[in-house]
Write a protein that holds these residues in place. Structure first.
Motif, PDB file in Angstrom:
ATOM      1  N   LYS A  69     -17.797  17.740 -14.690  1.00  0.00           N
ATOM      2  CA  LYS A  69     -17.223  19.012 -15.243  1.00  0.00           C
ATOM      3  C   LYS A  69     -18.676  19.237 -17.083  1.00  0.00           C
ATOM      4  O   LYS A  69     -18.551  20.311 -18.080  1.00  0.00           O
ATOM      5  CB  LYS A  69     -15.547  19.195 -16.148  1.00  0.00           C
ATOM      6  CG  LYS A  69     -14.606  19.396 -14.731  1.00  0.00           C
ATOM      7  CD  LYS A  69     -13.528  18.961 -15.597  1.00  0.00           C
ATOM      8  CE  LYS A  69     -12.086  19.120 -14.493  1.00  0.00           C
ATOM      9  NZ  LYS A  69     -10.490  19.051 -14.848  1.00  0.00           N
ATOM     10  N   GLU A  70     -18.052  17.927 -16.959  1.00  0.00           N
ATOM     11  CA  GLU A  70     -18.877  17.646 -17.978  1.00  0.00           C
ATOM     12  C   GLU A  70     -20.941  18.442 -18.058  1.00  0.00           C
ATOM     13  O   GLU A  70     -22.151  19.063 -18.610  1.00  0.00           O
ATOM     14  CB  GLU A  70     -19.483  16.678 -18.811  1.00  0.00           C
ATOM     15  CG  GLU A  70     -18.435  15.915 -19.408  1.00  0.00           C
ATOM     16  CD  GLU A  70     -18.153  14.252 -19.306  1.00  0.00           C
ATOM     17  OE1 GLU A  70     -19.194  13.440 -19.464  1.00  0.00           O
ATOM     18  OE2 GLU A  70     -16.959  14.476 -20.679  1.00  0.00           O
TER      19      GLU A  70
ATOM     20  N   GLN B 255     -21.375  20.638 -15.513  1.00  0.00           N
ATOM     21  CA  GLN B 255     -21.348  22.199 -15.630  1.00  0.00           C
ATOM     22  C   GLN B 255     -21.122  22.586 -17.180  1.00  0.00           C
ATOM     23  O   GLN B 255     -22.119  23.720 -16.797  1.00  0.00           O
ATOM     24  CB  GLN B 255     -20.161  22.823 -14.734  1.00  0.00           C
ATOM     25  CG  GLN B 255     -20.415  22.231 -13.384  1.00  0.00           C
ATOM     26  CD  GLN B 255     -18.865  22.148 -12.393  1.00  0.00           C
ATOM     27  OE1 GLN B 255     -17.576  22.554 -12.953  1.00  0.00           O
ATOM     28  NE2 GLN B 255     -19.053  22.366 -11.293  1.00  0.00           N
ATOM     29  N   LEU B 256     -20.459  21.962 -17.878  1.00  0.00           N
ATOM     30  CA  LEU B 256     -20.973  23.361 -18.837  1.00  0.00           C
ATOM     31  C   LEU B 256     -21.916  22.952 -19.926  1.00  0.00           C
ATOM     32  O   LEU B 256     -22.454  23.606 -20.193  1.00  0.00           O
ATOM     33  CB  LEU B 256     -19.884  21.672 -20.143  1.00  0.00           C
ATOM     34  CG  LEU B 256     -17.967  22.035 -19.538  1.00  0.00           C
ATOM     35  CD1 LEU B 256     -17.627  21.770 -20.745  1.00  0.00           C
ATOM     36  CD2 LEU B 256     -17.532  24.001 -20.143  1.00  0.00           C
ATOM     37  N   GLN B 257     -22.733  21.791 -19.370  1.00  0.00           N
ATOM     38  CA  GLN B 257     -24.446  21.229 -20.230  1.00  0.00           C
ATOM     39  C   GLN B 257     -25.204  22.376 -19.421  1.00  0.00           C
ATOM     40  O   GLN B 257     -25.973  22.922 -20.582  1.00  0.00           O
ATOM     41  CB  GLN B 257     -24.300  19.474 -20.337  1.00  0.00           C
ATOM     42  CG  GLN B 257     -25.408  19.620 -20.771  1.00  0.00           C
ATOM     43  CD  GLN B 257     -26.375  17.946 -20.405  1.00  0.00           C
ATOM     44  OE1 GLN B 257     -25.126  17.261 -19.817  1.00  0.00           O
ATOM     45  NE2 GLN B 257     -26.998  17.791 -21.184  1.00  0.00           N
TER      46      GLN B 257
ATOM     47  N   LYS C  31     -24.294  25.167 -18.125  1.00  0.00           N
ATOM     48  CA  LYS C  31     -24.223  26.103 -18.922  1.00  0.00           C
ATOM     49  C   LYS C  31     -24.900  26.942 -20.403  1.00  0.00           C
ATOM     50  O   LYS C  31     -24.750  28.037 -20.582  1.00  0.00           O
ATOM     51  CB  LYS C  31     -22.764  26.446 -18.672  1.00  0.00           C
ATOM     52  CG  LYS C  31     -21.945  26.202 -16.879  1.00  0.00           C
ATOM     53  CD  LYS C  31     -19.986  26.709 -17.409  1.00  0.00           C
ATOM     54  CE  LYS C  31     -19.641  27.185 -15.955  1.00  0.00           C
ATOM     55  NZ  LYS C  31     -18.245  27.670 -16.027  1.00  0.00           N
ATOM     56  N   GLU C  32     -24.345  25.675 -20.969  1.00  0.00           N
ATOM     57  CA  GLU C  32     -24.525  25.135 -22.198  1.00  0.00           C
ATOM     58  C   GLU C  32     -26.630  25.864 -22.333  1.00  0.00           C
ATOM     59  O   GLU C  32     -27.256  26.770 -22.697  1.00  0.00           O
ATOM     60  CB  GLU C  32     -24.345  24.385 -23.066  1.00  0.00           C
ATOM     61  CG  GLU C  32     -24.986  24.616 -24.172  1.00  0.00           C
ATOM     62  CD  GLU C  32     -24.339  25.456 -25.574  1.00  0.00           C
ATOM     63  OE1 GLU C  32     -25.232  25.333 -26.397  1.00  0.00           O
ATOM     64  OE2 GLU C  32     -23.456  25.920 -25.066  1.00  0.00           O
TER      65      GLU C  32
ATOM     66  N   TYR D  96     -27.478  29.555 -21.500  1.00  0.00           N
ATOM     67  CA  TYR D  96     -27.122  30.541 -22.567  1.00  0.00           C
ATOM     68  C   TYR D  96     -28.261  29.920 -23.035  1.00  0.00           C
ATOM     69  O   TYR D  96     -28.848  31.145 -23.862  1.00  0.00           O
ATOM     70  CB  TYR D  96     -26.244  29.646 -22.621  1.00  0.00           C
ATOM     71  CG  TYR D  96     -25.753  31.112 -24.344  1.00  0.00           C
ATOM     72  CD1 TYR D  96     -24.890  32.114 -23.892  1.00  0.00           C
ATOM     73  CD2 TYR D  96     -25.904  30.415 -25.805  1.00  0.00           C
ATOM     74  CE1 TYR D  96     -25.260  32.988 -24.687  1.00  0.00           C
ATOM     75  CE2 TYR D  96     -26.013  31.018 -26.007  1.00  0.00           C
ATOM     76  CZ  TYR D  96     -24.984  32.617 -26.295  1.00  0.00           C
ATOM     77  OH  TYR D  96     -25.466  33.171 -27.333  1.00  0.00           O
TER      78      TYR D  96
END
Length: 521
Positions: A57-58, A60-62, A64-65, A68
């Protein structure tokens, strides 16, 4: 039965029972421990799965960041590119407008040039038509004039040319006579001005040599030692030098008398050394006279070299230098001939400069004009002719040799140089010595040397030393390298050879210094 009651049997049975009991207990322990291990392994697996899910999950978040941020940067860059493209488009539009305006202006100017060209063609046609009309009118006028005068055009032209030529000859003759009279008056005035200028610029002191020399004595007792027993010493001195020694009542002095200044100087120097030495006898006298004679010969040669150096005469034959040096101890009508020759040389140079002639050639002729006087007691004939022959013998140019022979009109003068030497010789008269002018020439030579060196690129300072016989040059190490310094010394030496006249040689030394500076803090 006895065997069963044996103690070893009981021991064996005890050991067997203990082994079975131990095996059972160990099995129970192993089974319990294995179950614990399985439980721990299950827990570890579950924990690992949980952690993996969290890391996933981390991540995937990173991602995505980061995606972006990349997207934002790409959008900013795209906006900047669009702005630049917009600005470039605006600039192109402006340049297009300028080119369009210039093109329209060029079209307008081209049209104007075409209009001007058409106008010029029209005027040229008009000019040709008018020129044809003028030629036609001139032909008609010539025909009418020839008909009225009853002569042809060629005859009229010849009469006109004859008349103009006759008139021109008369006018030219009158003008030539007027110019000739003016030139005579101007030449007379110019000659007087040059002579006056030469006299004013060369104001030498009057110094007349005499035919006697006085030698001071430390005491009157020395007179007796000079005379010697039965006059042996004084006779030895007179025999060795050819000079009369006068010992009279003059206190603490003896007089040397003789017309030969070289011998008189030898006698004076020899007597001075004998007095200082205190040993006065015939053998010592001959030894000292021989030594002084040799020293005086060296002094005369050096005096000749110095005279050529002062005048700037380069390449004079060594024998001529020796003869010239002998003039230092020769007098003419109470005047030192070497000083007189130097004065004549400088006067010749001044007058030649005023007349626009070769100054160095004139100085050389003036310096050598009286060299015949150094040997006129050895060779028969006029000293002017003797000097001319000596100059020819030792390689002087014909102009100088002839000027030497003509300075007393033993042969008729033929050039301006001959007249200059005559005039300078007459101007010198009884005014020998030229120290001031010699100093000026010396300073001028040093200034010329330093000026030539400073004219080259990269030279910072230059110094003419050793009486102008060496030129030391400081150069900028940032502009002149080691190899360039060698070429610079050669170029300066060549320039000096071309521009200056000097006796002997001049040493050119180029100094290049490299400095490395650092500070200790």
């Amino acid at each position: 039965m006895d065997a069963l009651n044996h103690p070893s049997v009981f021991v064996f049975i005890g050991l067997l029972f203990g082994g079975l009991l131990g095996f059972y207990l160990r099995k129970r322990f192993v089974d319990g421990h294995a179950s614990n291990i399985k439980e721990q392994a299950r827990q570890l697996i579950e924990n690992a799965i949980v952690e993996a899910e969290q890391l996933k999950k981390e991540a995937q978040l990173q991602s995505k960041e980061e995606a972006y941020q990349v997207k934002q940067a790409a959008e900013e860059e795209l906006k900047a590119d669009r702005r630049e493209i917009k600005e470039d488009r605006q600039q192109l539009n402006k340049k297009r407008e300028l080119l369009k305006n210039e093109w329209e202006s060029c079209d307008q100017k081209r049209q104007e040039l075409l209009d001007v060209e058409e106008e010029l063609k029209r005027r040229q046609r008009e000019f040709e038509e008018k020129s044809s009309e003028i030629d036609s009118l001139l032909d008609k006028q010539r025909y009418e004039l020839a008909r009225i005068a009853e002569i042809s055009q060629e005859e009229a032209k010849k009469l006109l040319m004859d008349s103009l030529e006759s008139q021109a000859r008369m006018d030219a003759a009158k003008r030539l006579a007027r110019i000739e009279n003016e030139m005579k008056m101007e030449a007379d005035r110019k000659a007087k001005n040059i002579i006056a200028l030469s006299i004013s610029r060369y104001a030498g002191d009057y110094v007349a040599d005499r035919t006697v020399s006085m030698v001071p004595l430390p005491s009157d007792e020395m007179k007796g030692r000079i005379i010697g027993r039965e006059g042996r010493n004084i006779r030895a001195i007179e025999a060795a030098t050819g000079i009369d020694i006068i010992i009279d009542d003059t206190p603490e002095a003896v007089i040397l008398s003789g017309f030969n200044p070289v011998r008189r100087e030898v006698a004076r120097l020899a007597l001075h050394q004998l007095i200082n030495d205190g040993r006065i006898h015939p053998g010592r006298i001959e030894e000292v006279v021989a030594k002084v004679t040799k020293e005086l010969d060296t002094d005369m040669r050096e005096s000749g070299e110095q005279a050529t150096f002062d005048v700037g005469a380069h390449g004079v034959h060594v024998e001529l230098i020796k003869i010239l040096g002998r003039l230092k101890y020769r007098t003419s009508y109470g005047q030192n001939v070497l000083q007189h020759s130097l004065e004549v040389a400088f006067l010749c140079g001044i007058m030649a400069a005023e007349l626009g002639l070769d100054v160095k050639l004139a100085k050389r002729a003036g310096l050598l004009h009286d060299i015949g006087k150094a040997v006129d007691h050895e060779v028969e004939g006029s000293h002017a002719i003797i000097g001319r022959d000596l100059a020819k013998k030792y390689g002087e140019v014909d102009e100088i040799a002839y000027a030497i022979g003509a300075h007393h009109e033993d042969i008729p003068p033929q050039s301006v140089l001959d007249i200059l030497v005559q005039s300078a010789d007459a101007l010198s008269g009884a005014r020998p010595g030229a120290r001031k002018e010699m100093l000026q020439s010396y300073v001028k030579r040093l200034e010329d040397l330093e000026g030539i060196a400073n004219s080259f690129k990269g030279v910072e300072k230059s110094y003419a030393i050793q009486a102008g016989r060496e030129l030391r040059i400081m150069v900028d190490s940032g502009h002149i390298g080691d190899s360039e310094a060698v070429l610079l010394s050669q170029d300066i030496a060549k320039s000096i050879e071309e521009k200056l006249t000097y006796p002997g040689q001049i040493r050119v030394t180029v100094i290049r210094e490299t400095r490395a500076v650092e500070y200790a803090r």
